[in-house]
Design a protein around this motif. Structure first.
Motif, short mmCIF file in Angstrom:
data_model
loop_
_atom_site.label_atom_id
_atom_site.label_comp_id
_atom_site.label_asym_id
_atom_site.label_seq_id
_atom_site.Cartn_x
_atom_site.Cartn_y
_atom_site.Cartn_z
N ARG A 135 0.84 -1.21 0.00
CA ARG A 135 0.00 0.00 0.00
C ARG A 135 0.86 1.25 0.00
N LEU A 136 1.93 1.23 0.79
CA LEU A 136 2.83 2.38 0.85
C LEU A 136 3.46 2.64 -0.51
N PHE A 137 3.95 1.59 -1.15
CA PHE A 137 4.61 1.79 -2.44
C PHE A 137 3.63 2.29 -3.49
N LEU A 138 2.42 1.75 -3.50
CA LEU A 138 1.41 2.24 -4.44
C LEU A 138 1.13 3.72 -4.21
N ALA A 139 1.11 4.15 -2.95
CA ALA A 139 0.89 5.56 -2.65
C ALA A 139 2.08 6.41 -3.11
N LEU A 140 3.29 5.91 -2.88
CA LEU A 140 4.48 6.67 -3.24
C LEU A 140 4.62 6.85 -4.75
N ILE A 141 4.15 5.86 -5.52
CA ILE A 141 4.26 5.98 -6.97
C ILE A 141 2.98 6.53 -7.60
N GLY A 142 1.98 6.85 -6.75
CA GLY A 142 0.76 7.48 -7.23
C GLY A 142 -0.09 6.58 -8.11
N LYS A 143 -0.12 5.30 -7.77
CA LYS A 143 -0.86 4.34 -8.59
C LYS A 143 -2.20 4.03 -7.94
N ASP A 144 -3.30 4.25 -8.69
CA ASP A 144 -4.63 3.93 -8.18
C ASP A 144 -4.85 2.42 -8.15
N TYR A 145 -5.64 1.98 -7.19
CA TYR A 145 -5.94 0.56 -7.07
C TYR A 145 -7.19 0.39 -6.23
N GLN A 146 -7.77 -0.79 -6.30
CA GLN A 146 -8.88 -1.11 -5.40
C GLN A 146 -8.41 -2.16 -4.40
N ARG A 147 -8.94 -2.07 -3.19
CA ARG A 147 -8.57 -3.00 -2.12
C ARG A 147 -9.70 -3.98 -1.87
#
Length: 208
Positions: A17-29
């Motif tokens: 989750r942290l890495f997705l936030a740092l690279i600005g990548k949208d996703y669903q959980r």
């Protein structure tokens, strides 16, 4: 759209989750209630071979294991988080530290503090009588000491000028050290490194 199969208390899920936030990548959980054994289904096994979280679906590709996911995301969406050739080996070595030394010390030690010993034993695949908490503590002290020694001479674990996926891999449980009753002040270089990560644009803290 990326889909992350996730549990909010998992340090391995947090690092993704942290890495997705740092690279600005949208996703669903999608929440997977591992404490209620909701991961132990044939359907989830088709996504995650060992029925573990995190798992990620990217189009028609399923990736499991937090480190495999971090590397997949970096290679496909954020190559700047991969170490340049001279430091590639160091990056992979510290990812291995996360997958081995941290996974066999700080990670289970923290688990014994946040769930019951019976639940921790179940997740670790041992009987409760075989939970070696003093051994976990000794191994945790050893790996944190070595991390601290490394970070006393390098801002980032791979020896690079900027953070790499190795830092995120090791940060997942280092961020949760207090939940394992670790006084991070005794590891000043790790404490400073954690603060550097917290200052990165897009940073999100652990938690739901």
């Amino acid at each position: 759209m990326l889909t992350l199969y996730d549990h909010p208390r998992s340090g391995n899920c947090y690092k993704v989750r942290l890495f997705l936030a740092l690279i600005g990548k949208d996703y669903q959980r999608i929440f997977v209630d591992v404490l209620a054994r909701k991961n132990q289904t044939a359907e989830f096994e088709r996504i995650s071979a060992f029925q573990q979280v995190p798992a990620l679906t990217d189009g028609g590709t399923d990736i499991w294991d937090s480190h495999a996911i971090l590397l997949h995301l970096a290679h496909h969406y954020a190559p700047g988080w991969l170490a340049p050739l001279p430091q590639t080996g160091a990056m992979h070595a510290w990812i291995s530290v996360s997958a081995n030394e941290i996974a066999n010390s700080l990670q289970p030690l923290r688990l014994t503090h946040v769930v019951s010993h019976a639940e921790a034993a179940h997740h670790l695949g041992v009987s409760e009588a075989l939970l070696d908490i003093p051994g976990m503590q000794t191994r945790t002290d050893r790996v944190l000491h070595r991390m601290d020694k490394r970070l006393a001479t390098s801002r980032w674990l791979a020896g690079t000028d900027a953070p790499t996926v190795a830092d995120i891999a090791c940060y997942g449980y280092a961020a949760l050290a207090e939940e394992a009753a670790i006084d991070i002040a005794t590891y000043p270089a790790i404490a400073a490194w954690r603060e550097r990560i917290r200052q990165l644009p897009g940073y999100v803290p652990p938690g739901p």
